[in-house]
Design a protein around this motif. Structure first.
Motif, PDB file in Angstrom:
ATOM      1  N   ASN A   1      34.170  48.667  73.846  1.00 45.92           N
ATOM      2  CA  ASN A   1      35.292  47.732  73.774  1.00 45.92           C
ATOM      3  C   ASN A   1      34.867  46.669  74.498  1.00 45.92           C
ATOM      4  N   LEU A   2      35.657  45.513  74.151  1.00 48.70           N
ATOM      5  CA  LEU A   2      35.282  44.217  74.982  1.00 48.70           C
ATOM      6  C   LEU A   2      36.759  43.465  74.910  1.00 48.70           C
ATOM      7  N   LYS A   3      37.036  42.835  76.140  1.00 46.41           N
ATOM      8  CA  LYS A   3      38.095  42.003  76.208  1.00 46.41           C
ATOM      9  C   LYS A   3      37.561  40.964  76.997  1.00 46.41           C
ATOM     10  N   MET A   4      37.861  39.774  76.487  1.00 48.19           N
ATOM     11  CA  MET A   4      37.445  38.371  77.045  1.00 48.19           C
ATOM     12  C   MET A   4      38.586  38.049  77.980  1.00 48.19           C
ATOM     13  N   ILE A   5      38.186  37.920  79.260  1.00 49.86           N
ATOM     14  CA  ILE A   5      39.205  37.330  80.101  1.00 49.86           C
ATOM     15  C   ILE A   5      38.551  35.635  80.660  1.00 49.86           C
ATOM     16  N   HIS A   6      39.719  35.067  80.412  1.00 48.18           N
ATOM     17  CA  HIS A   6      39.425  33.397  80.725  1.00 48.18           C
ATOM     18  C   HIS A   6      39.795  33.222  82.247  1.00 48.18           C
ATOM     19  N   VAL A   7      39.036  32.907  82.978  1.00 52.08           N
ATOM     20  CA  VAL A   7      39.185  32.627  84.586  1.00 52.08           C
ATOM     21  C   VAL A   7      39.018  31.301  84.751  1.00 52.08           C
ATOM     22  N   SER A   8      39.908  30.644  85.445  1.00 50.94           N
ATOM     23  CA  SER A   8      39.637  29.272  85.966  1.00 50.94           C
ATOM     24  C   SER A   8      39.126  29.252  87.452  1.00 50.94           C
ATOM     25  N   VAL A   9      38.484  28.206  87.518  1.00 50.08           N
ATOM     26  CA  VAL A   9      37.761  28.120  88.919  1.00 50.08           C
ATOM     27  C   VAL A   9      37.846  26.638  89.604  1.00 50.08           C
ATOM     28  N   ASP A  10      38.755  26.861  90.553  1.00 49.23           N
ATOM     29  CA  ASP A  10      39.070  25.591  91.155  1.00 49.23           C
ATOM     30  C   ASP A  10      37.765  25.067  92.074  1.00 49.23           C
ATOM     31  N   MET A  11      37.081  23.955  91.531  1.00 44.65           N
ATOM     32  CA  MET A  11      35.922  23.807  92.289  1.00 44.65           C
ATOM     33  C   MET A  11      36.141  22.894  93.493  1.00 44.65           C
ATOM     34  N   SER A  12      37.352  22.633  93.911  1.00 41.89           N
ATOM     35  CA  SER A  12      37.799  21.772  95.003  1.00 41.89           C
ATOM     36  C   SER A  12      37.848  22.629  96.268  1.00 41.89           C
ATOM     37  N   LEU A  13      38.335  23.942  96.088  1.00 42.26           N
ATOM     38  CA  LEU A  13      38.584  24.906  96.850  1.00 42.26           C
ATOM     39  C   LEU A  13      37.489  25.183  97.843  1.00 42.26           C
ATOM     40  N   PRO A  14      37.489  25.372  99.112  1.00 44.29           N
ATOM     41  CA  PRO A  14      36.394  25.443 100.163  1.00 44.29           C
ATOM     42  C   PRO A  14      35.480  26.811  99.633  1.00 44.29           C
ATOM     43  N   GLU A  15      35.953  27.753  99.356  1.00 45.85           N
ATOM     44  CA  GLU A  15      35.291  29.173  98.997  1.00 45.85           C
ATOM     45  C   GLU A  15      34.523  28.871  97.578  1.00 45.85           C
ATOM     46  N   ASN A  16      34.733  27.598  97.202  1.00 42.83           N
ATOM     47  CA  ASN A  16      33.783  27.626  95.773  1.00 42.83           C
ATOM     48  C   ASN A  16      32.738  26.582  95.970  1.00 42.83           C
ATOM     49  N   GLN A  17      32.673  25.958  97.427  1.00 43.57           N
ATOM     50  CA  GLN A  17      31.886  24.922  97.694  1.00 43.57           C
ATOM     51  C   GLN A  17      30.247  25.359  97.630  1.00 43.57           C
ATOM     52  N   ASN A  18      30.221  26.679  98.065  1.00 45.58           N
ATOM     53  CA  ASN A  18      28.975  27.278  98.332  1.00 45.58           C
ATOM     54  C   ASN A  18      28.810  28.761  98.193  1.00 45.58           C
ATOM     55  N   PRO A  19      29.196  28.930  96.896  1.00 41.23           N
ATOM     56  CA  PRO A  19      29.239  30.389  96.711  1.00 41.23           C
ATOM     57  C   PRO A  19      27.932  31.357  96.842  1.00 41.23           C
ATOM     58  N   LYS A  20      28.390  32.451  97.359  1.00 47.44           N
ATOM     59  CA  LYS A  20      27.144  33.292  97.264  1.00 47.44           C
ATOM     60  C   LYS A  20      27.544  34.598  96.704  1.00 47.44           C
ATOM     61  N   ALA A  21      26.696  35.098  95.567  1.00 46.21           N
ATOM     62  CA  ALA A  21      26.712  36.355  94.991  1.00 46.21           C
ATOM     63  C   ALA A  21      26.986  37.483  95.978  1.00 46.21           C
ATOM     64  N   GLU A  22      27.439  38.380  95.608  1.00 46.55           N
ATOM     65  CA  GLU A  22      27.578  39.882  96.241  1.00 46.55           C
ATOM     66  C   GLU A  22      26.851  41.011  95.193  1.00 46.55           C
ATOM     67  N   LEU A  23      25.590  40.747  95.045  1.00 45.49           N
ATOM     68  CA  LEU A  23      24.805  41.551  94.048  1.00 45.49           C
ATOM     69  C   LEU A  23      24.905  42.883  94.664  1.00 45.49           C
ATOM     70  N   GLU A  24      24.799  43.917  93.567  1.00 37.77           N
ATOM     71  CA  GLU A  24      24.520  45.248  93.517  1.00 37.77           C
ATOM     72  C   GLU A  24      22.902  45.611  93.817  1.00 37.77           C
ATOM     73  N   GLU A  25      22.549  46.608  93.931  1.00 42.07           N
ATOM     74  CA  GLU A  25      21.000  46.857  94.166  1.00 42.07           C
ATOM     75  C   GLU A  25      20.710  46.973  92.849  1.00 42.07           C
ATOM     76  N   GLY A  26      19.590  46.231  92.355  1.00 48.43           N
ATOM     77  CA  GLY A  26      19.016  46.395  91.005  1.00 48.43           C
ATOM     78  C   GLY A  26      19.270  45.073  90.270  1.00 48.43           C
ATOM     79  N   GLU A  27      20.450  44.477  90.703  1.00 43.76           N
ATOM     80  CA  GLU A  27      20.764  43.066  90.164  1.00 43.76           C
ATOM     81  C   GLU A  27      20.213  41.856  90.481  1.00 43.76           C
ATOM     82  N   PHE A  28      19.762  41.092  89.390  1.00 41.85           N
ATOM     83  CA  PHE A  28      18.861  39.981  89.621  1.00 41.85           C
ATOM     84  C   PHE A  28      19.651  38.665  89.098  1.00 41.85           C
ATOM     85  N   ILE A  29      20.294  38.123  89.712  1.00 44.14           N
ATOM     86  CA  ILE A  29      21.054  36.966  89.132  1.00 44.14           C
ATOM     87  C   ILE A  29      20.872  35.809  89.701  1.00 44.14           C
TER      88      ILE A  29
END
Length: 139
Positions: free
Chosen positions: A68-96
């Motif tokens: 099953n799938l549910k599409m969630i629309h998420v707004s990202v405010d690019m002016s927020l400090p936390e979105n200036q230099n985002p860093k992914a928190e990848l799980e082992e085996g994820e290559f993104i």
């Protein structure tokens, strides 16, 4: 968008994941966005639950069962400090690898990536084609 894993079939896709026990699909979407891209966002809209195929498809194609799938629309405010230099928190085996592009260019970019040998996730391709159809029909 995700690209991974290296030296294997590469896929262009939107952040996605499973809903953990005790959380809503909307909470999972915000969590997955942060984990896979580093971006912090807020839910703006949700689709109805969609499913892949019918019970016939599940008998013939077991891989389509329970998806099953549910599409969630998420707004990202690019002016927020936390979105200036985002860093992914990848799980082992994820290559993104995260990148952004204008939605109006998504269809052309998908075509370009496909010519370069990338596999395009069906959700991304469907979104891109929908945007392209809306442009052509002036919707």
């Amino acid at each position: 968008m995700n690209i991974g894993p290296p030296l294997d079939k590469v896929v262009i896709e939107v952040p996605a994941g499973l809903v953990d026990a005790g959380e809503t699909a909307e909470q999972a979407a915000v969590r997955e966005l942060k984990e896979e891209t580093g971006y912090v966002g807020v839910v703006s809209e949700s689709s109805p639950v969609m499913f892949n195929g019918t019970s016939y498809n599940c008998m013939v194609h077991p891989g389509f069962c329970n998806t099953n799938l549910k599409m969630i629309h998420v707004s990202v405010d690019m002016s927020l400090p936390e979105n200036q230099n985002p860093k992914a928190e990848l799980e082992e085996g994820e290559f993104i690898e995260v990148f952004t592009l204008p939605l109006q260019d998504l269809w052309a970019e998908c075509a370009k990536f496909e010519k370069e040998g990338y596999a395009i996730d069906a959700r991304v391709g469907t979104l891109a084609e929908g945007i392209e159809i809306a442009k052509r029909w002036k919707l």
